[in-house]
Design a protein around this motif. Structure first.
Motif, PDB file in Angstrom:
ATOM      1  N   SER B 297       0.829  -1.199   0.000  1.00 43.28           N
ATOM      2  CA  SER B 297       0.000   0.000   0.000  1.00 43.28           C
ATOM      3  C   SER B 297       0.864   1.249   0.000  1.00 43.28           C
ATOM      4  CB  SER B 297      -0.899   0.016   1.232  1.00 43.28           C
ATOM      5  OG  SER B 297      -1.875  -0.982   1.142  1.00 43.28           O
ATOM      6  N   LYS B 298       0.363   2.298  -0.636  1.00 43.09           N
ATOM      7  CA  LYS B 298       1.034   3.590  -0.576  1.00 43.09           C
ATOM      8  C   LYS B 298       0.437   4.333   0.614  1.00 43.09           C
ATOM      9  CE  LYS B 298       2.125   3.720  -5.461  1.00 43.09           C
ATOM     10  NZ  LYS B 298       3.516   3.276  -5.234  1.00 43.09           N
ATOM     11  N   ALA B 299       1.103   4.213   1.767  1.00 44.80           N
ATOM     12  CA  ALA B 299       0.546   4.765   2.997  1.00 44.80           C
ATOM     13  C   ALA B 299       1.669   5.085   3.968  1.00 44.80           C
ATOM     14  CB  ALA B 299      -0.414   3.754   3.622  1.00 44.80           C
ATOM     15  N   GLY B 300       1.370   5.999   4.910  1.00 48.04           N
ATOM     16  CA  GLY B 300       2.364   6.418   5.890  1.00 48.04           C
ATOM     17  C   GLY B 300       2.868   5.267   6.734  1.00 48.04           C
ATOM     18  N   SER B 301       1.963   4.353   7.109  1.00 42.07           N
ATOM     19  CA  SER B 301       2.393   3.231   7.948  1.00 42.07           C
ATOM     20  C   SER B 301       3.418   2.392   7.197  1.00 42.07           C
ATOM     21  CB  SER B 301       1.198   2.373   8.368  1.00 42.07           C
ATOM     22  OG  SER B 301       0.653   1.652   7.273  1.00 42.07           O
ATOM     23  N   VAL B 302       3.207   2.238   5.900  1.00 47.85           N
ATOM     24  CA  VAL B 302       4.123   1.446   5.079  1.00 47.85           C
ATOM     25  C   VAL B 302       5.480   2.152   4.988  1.00 47.85           C
ATOM     26  CG1 VAL B 302       4.497   0.437   2.807  1.00 47.85           C
ATOM     27  CG2 VAL B 302       2.204   0.440   3.802  1.00 47.85           C
ATOM     28  N   ALA B 303       5.451   3.472   4.771  1.00 50.42           N
ATOM     29  CA  ALA B 303       6.700   4.235   4.724  1.00 50.42           C
ATOM     30  C   ALA B 303       7.467   4.063   6.033  1.00 50.42           C
ATOM     31  CB  ALA B 303       6.402   5.713   4.471  1.00 50.42           C
ATOM     32  N   PHE B 327      11.821  -6.347   4.242  1.00 51.60           N
ATOM     33  CA  PHE B 327      10.506  -5.700   4.111  1.00 51.60           C
ATOM     34  C   PHE B 327       9.488  -6.719   3.601  1.00 51.60           C
ATOM     35  CE2 PHE B 327       7.284  -3.160   1.816  1.00 51.60           C
ATOM     36  CZ  PHE B 327       6.693  -2.637   2.949  1.00 51.60           C
ATOM     37  N   ASP B 328       8.391  -6.871   4.350  1.00 47.94           N
ATOM     38  CA  ASP B 328       7.415  -7.920   4.024  1.00 47.94           C
ATOM     39  C   ASP B 328       6.106  -7.365   3.467  1.00 47.94           C
ATOM     40  OD1 ASP B 328       6.403  -6.722   6.263  1.00 47.94           O
ATOM     41  OD2 ASP B 328       6.105  -8.541   7.427  1.00 47.94           O
ATOM     42  N   GLY B 329       6.088  -6.049   3.146  1.00 45.01           N
ATOM     43  CA  GLY B 329       4.851  -5.462   2.608  1.00 45.01           C
ATOM     44  C   GLY B 329       3.864  -5.063   3.691  1.00 45.01           C
ATOM     45  N   HIS B 330       4.352  -5.034   4.938  1.00 43.99           N
ATOM     46  CA  HIS B 330       3.479  -4.752   6.090  1.00 43.99           C
ATOM     47  C   HIS B 330       2.777  -3.388   5.963  1.00 43.99           C
ATOM     48  CE1 HIS B 330       3.197  -4.422  10.790  1.00 43.99           C
ATOM     49  NE2 HIS B 330       2.033  -4.682  10.226  1.00 43.99           N
ATOM     50  N   ALA B 331       1.453  -3.415   6.145  1.00 43.02           N
ATOM     51  CA  ALA B 331       0.660  -2.181   6.190  1.00 43.02           C
ATOM     52  C   ALA B 331      -0.296  -2.284   7.364  1.00 43.02           C
ATOM     53  CB  ALA B 331      -0.124  -2.003   4.900  1.00 43.02           C
ATOM     54  N   ASN B 332      -0.628  -1.128   7.936  1.00 41.06           N
ATOM     55  CA  ASN B 332      -1.510  -1.093   9.091  1.00 41.06           C
ATOM     56  C   ASN B 332      -2.406   0.124   8.923  1.00 41.06           C
ATOM     57  OD1 ASN B 332      -1.980   0.080  12.022  1.00 41.06           O
ATOM     58  ND2 ASN B 332      -1.669  -2.117  12.220  1.00 41.06           N
ATOM     59  N   ILE B 345      -7.086  -2.646  10.065  1.00 43.98           N
ATOM     60  CA  ILE B 345      -6.594  -3.814   9.320  1.00 43.98           C
ATOM     61  C   ILE B 345      -5.070  -3.821   9.331  1.00 43.98           C
ATOM     62  CG2 ILE B 345      -8.617  -4.155   7.848  1.00 43.98           C
ATOM     63  CD1 ILE B 345      -7.220  -2.665   5.609  1.00 43.98           C
ATOM     64  N   ASP B 346      -4.499  -5.012   9.335  1.00 45.87           N
ATOM     65  CA  ASP B 346      -3.055  -5.201   9.429  1.00 45.87           C
ATOM     66  C   ASP B 346      -2.718  -6.358   8.494  1.00 45.87           C
ATOM     67  OD1 ASP B 346      -0.628  -4.452  11.110  1.00 45.87           O
ATOM     68  OD2 ASP B 346      -0.652  -6.619  11.480  1.00 45.87           O
ATOM     69  N   PHE B 347      -1.834  -6.123   7.528  1.00 45.76           N
ATOM     70  CA  PHE B 347      -1.571  -7.169   6.533  1.00 45.76           C
ATOM     71  C   PHE B 347      -0.209  -6.966   5.895  1.00 45.76           C
ATOM     72  CE2 PHE B 347      -2.489  -4.421   2.812  1.00 45.76           C
ATOM     73  CZ  PHE B 347      -3.230  -3.419   3.408  1.00 45.76           C
ATOM     74  N   ASN B 348       0.229  -7.955   5.087  1.00 46.47           N
ATOM     75  CA  ASN B 348       1.479  -7.800   4.340  1.00 46.47           C
ATOM     76  C   ASN B 348       1.344  -8.414   2.945  1.00 46.47           C
ATOM     77  OD1 ASN B 348       1.874 -10.555   4.615  1.00 46.47           O
ATOM     78  ND2 ASN B 348       3.503 -10.398   6.132  1.00 46.47           N
ATOM     79  N   TYR B 349       2.472  -8.581   2.253  1.00 51.20           N
ATOM     80  CA  TYR B 349       2.417  -9.119   0.893  1.00 51.20           C
ATOM     81  C   TYR B 349       1.613 -10.417   0.830  1.00 51.20           C
ATOM     82  CZ  TYR B 349       6.386  -6.164  -0.732  1.00 51.20           C
ATOM     83  OH  TYR B 349       7.211  -5.138  -1.091  1.00 51.20           O
ATOM     84  N   ASP B 350       1.841 -11.296   1.827  1.00 51.01           N
ATOM     85  CA  ASP B 350       1.314 -12.655   1.732  1.00 51.01           C
ATOM     86  C   ASP B 350       0.080 -12.916   2.579  1.00 51.01           C
ATOM     87  OD1 ASP B 350       3.551 -13.344   0.129  1.00 51.01           O
ATOM     88  OD2 ASP B 350       4.763 -13.450   1.958  1.00 51.01           O
ATOM     89  N   VAL B 351      -0.069 -12.196   3.679  1.00 55.07           N
ATOM     90  CA  VAL B 351      -1.173 -12.467   4.595  1.00 55.07           C
ATOM     91  C   VAL B 351      -2.188 -11.344   4.505  1.00 55.07           C
ATOM     92  CG1 VAL B 351      -1.818 -12.911   6.996  1.00 55.07           C
ATOM     93  CG2 VAL B 351       0.410 -13.655   6.153  1.00 55.07           C
ATOM     94  N   GLU B 352      -3.414 -11.685   4.140  1.00 53.80           N
ATOM     95  CA  GLU B 352      -4.430 -10.652   4.028  1.00 53.80           C
ATOM     96  C   GLU B 352      -4.956 -10.276   5.415  1.00 53.80           C
ATOM     97  OE1 GLU B 352      -8.239 -11.426   2.379  1.00 53.80           O
ATOM     98  OE2 GLU B 352      -7.986 -13.580   2.441  1.00 53.80           O
ATOM     99  N   PRO B 353      -5.694  -9.150   5.520  1.00 61.52           N
ATOM    100  CA  PRO B 353      -6.167  -8.728   6.842  1.00 61.52           C
ATOM    101  C   PRO B 353      -6.987  -9.821   7.526  1.00 61.52           C
ATOM    102  CG  PRO B 353      -6.538  -7.001   5.218  1.00 61.52           C
ATOM    103  CD  PRO B 353      -6.081  -8.209   4.462  1.00 61.52           C
ATOM    104  N   LEU B 354      -6.642 -10.087   8.788  1.00 66.21           N
ATOM    105  CA  LEU B 354      -7.322 -11.118   9.568  1.00 66.21           C
ATOM    106  C   LEU B 354      -7.875 -10.496  10.840  1.00 66.21           C
ATOM    107  CD1 LEU B 354      -4.575 -13.902   9.321  1.00 66.21           C
ATOM    108  CD2 LEU B 354      -6.765 -13.878   8.116  1.00 66.21           C
TER     109      LEU B 354
END
Lengths: 100, 409
Positions: B297-303, B327-332, B345-354
């Motif tokens: 995601s293009k987001a501050g948490s990702v940055a 870096f695992d693609g983590h976004a929050n 929501i909290d997710f990364n490249y491989d794990v969708e939001p759970l």
């Protein structure tokens, strides 16, 4: 080689793009509801395969427009309902990378 | 003296400057930051402006206040990056040689990419809220609007903060209710995606929310043009949606300097290694935040999560050690859902939001993929954290890598 002989993933995309040939493309096109592949279809398909070989990435609709000279409007007419996915499948490429 | 040049003093560039300045020997390294604008915008706050929750003053601060002493800040446009010659040319004539370059030039909206978008009705009954100007003008429009059909349209992916459009319609539903005109407003959410969001499980969850709130979802709508004389948007396959008010998320693109330097893809995003954040083409060039072409995601948490990995990797590059692919693609993302509640929501490249609890497994205080009041307070509190901790590169109680503990599979 026909659809029954090649390996497809869960969503029907070719697992190895090298197993692709034109006959297979015609069969995949029929599955996607495209009865006949015209010259313009083939232009898109060949461009997509060339790009994939060069860059390792399935070209986006914007890439097809900018580098392939294929107007987006035409792309939607050639491959109705989701041209990026449909054209990639017929061209034997993986499913375009979903966005996030 | 060796040089690290950082292009862009937004969220990512500012964090990197702070982290590096604290770690590097000042007699050995000069850190130079280049930006063209004095103001730092708190971009997550733009969402709240149309509804009068935040004002202009809530979202702006001087960039200089957030950069550490000793960092050389240059206010100039960038003419071109010459990665083959390890230097950057600025519009003011200066040439900056570098040992390491960090590209943090972000992404911006480009309404001119859609035919008819700017034909006379721009900022009259067509608005964006991804710029401060657009958000303020929309606030002014909404103050006097008596109702009708509001269409939110995402032009194409990827966009900055992919949850913001959903938050916008959730907040609009709440705001029109507060104003006593919800029964006079029809809300339509038209997106090129097959559902409400990009990840299947969250998409289903958020789609239910749209339905509950009486917001009409139009999936797979790929806009070709705007007909502002007839107030309708038309897709490539000739579907039409009429509007009285169009809120658009225009095409997002990386900075033009990336195109001028021949370093970008078709949207001017820089090809970047997914895990190390090194440029795919140049060994001593690194990319962070919205400027990358990564499928995160293009987001501050990702940055922020990227900054921890990139800091470590720059230190390794300086010492000639191998980079770490961490870096695992983590976004929050906190998602405002209206009426004082929020979803996380909290997710990364491989794990969708759970679903689950966050950041402390089993405890929280925040709840994942669930609507709670606490999540809303988390979002509101975040502005303070952003200005006081995050930009300064301080440690936050959240790991850079996504944690599966506390999540229900």
């Amino acid at each position: 080689m026909d659809v029954k002989q090649v390996q497809l993933d869960a969503e029907g995309f070719l697992v190895d793009y090298k197993e692709w040939n034109e006959e297979l493309a015609k069969e995949l096109a029929k599955e996607e509801g495209i009865e006949e592949l015209t010259d313009r279809h083939w232009h898109v398909i060949r461009f997509m395969r060339e790009e994939y070989e060069k860059t390792g990435q399935v070209p986006t609709i914007r890439r097809l427009k900018n580098a392939g000279g294929i107007p987006t409007k035409e792309l939607y007419a050639l491959f109705p309902n989701g041209p990026a996915k449909k054209a990639a499948r017929i061209a034997g490429l993986p499913k375009p990378q979903g966005c996030v | 003296m060796k040089n690290i040049v950082i292009l862009g003093a937004g969220t990512a560039g500012t964090i990197m400057a702070n982290k590096l300045a604290a770690a590097l020997d000042k007699t050995e390294w000069q850190i130079t930051v280049v930006d063209q604008e004095e103001i730092h915008y708190y971009q997550p706050g733009f969402l709240f402006i149309p509804f009068g929750i935040y004002t202009r003053e809530d979202v702006i601060k001087p960039k200089r206040d957030y950069l550490p002493p000793g960092v050389n800040l240059i206010m100039s446009k960038i003419e071109v990056i010459e990665p083959d010659r390890n230097r950057v040319k600025l519009e003011n004539g200066k040439v900056l040689p570098y040992d390491f370059l960090i590209i943090a030039t972000g992404s911006r909206i480009h309404p001119e990419e859609t035919e008819g978008m700017l034909n006379g009705a721009w900022h009259k009954n067509i608005f964006d809220f991804y710029t401060l100007e657009g958000a303020l003008k929309l606030a002014n429009f909404l103050k006097y609007w008596e109702g009708g059909r509001m269409v939110l349209n995402i032009v194409e992916m990827p966009i900055k903060c992919p949850v913001a459009p959903l938050e916008f319609v959730f907040l609009a539903d709440w705001w029109f209710t507060e104003q006593g005109i919800r029964d006079k407003v029809e809300i339509v959410f038209a997106t090129p995606l097959p559902g409400a969001f990009t990840k299947p499980r969250a998409s289903h969850f958020l789609g239910n929310f749209l339905e509950k709130k009486g917001i009409h979802l139009v999936p797979e709508f790929n806009i070709e043009r705007v007909d502002s004389s007839k107030n309708k948007i038309i897709s490539y396959d000739e579907k039409e949606i009429e509007y009285d008010l169009l809120v658009t998320i225009p095409t997002n693109m990386g900075d033009e300097v990336i195109a001028r330097s021949g370093m970008g893809d078709d949207l001017n995003f820089v090809p970047t290694d997914k895990h190390t954040l090194q440029s795919s083409q140049f060994e001593n060039v690194f990319v962070i935040g919205d400027a990358t072409n990564l499928p995160s995601s293009k987001a501050g948490s990702v940055a922020h999560f990227q900054s921890e990995v990139l800091f470590e990797n720059i230190m390794r590059a300086i010492e000639g050690r191998p980079l770490q692919p961490k870096f695992d693609g983590h976004a929050n993302c906190f998602i405002e859902s209206g009426f004082g509640k929020g979803i996380l929501i909290d997710f990364n490249y491989d794990v969708e939001p759970l679903p689950g609890k966050f950041p402390l497994p089993g405890i929280g205080p925040f709840s994942l993929l669930e609507e709670t009041k606490m999540n809303h307070w988390g979002k509101m509190m975040f502005r303070w954290m952003y200005w006081n901790l995050l930009l300064k590169g301080s440690e936050l109680p959240i790991q850079a890598q996504m944690n599966l503990a506390g999540k229900r599979l």
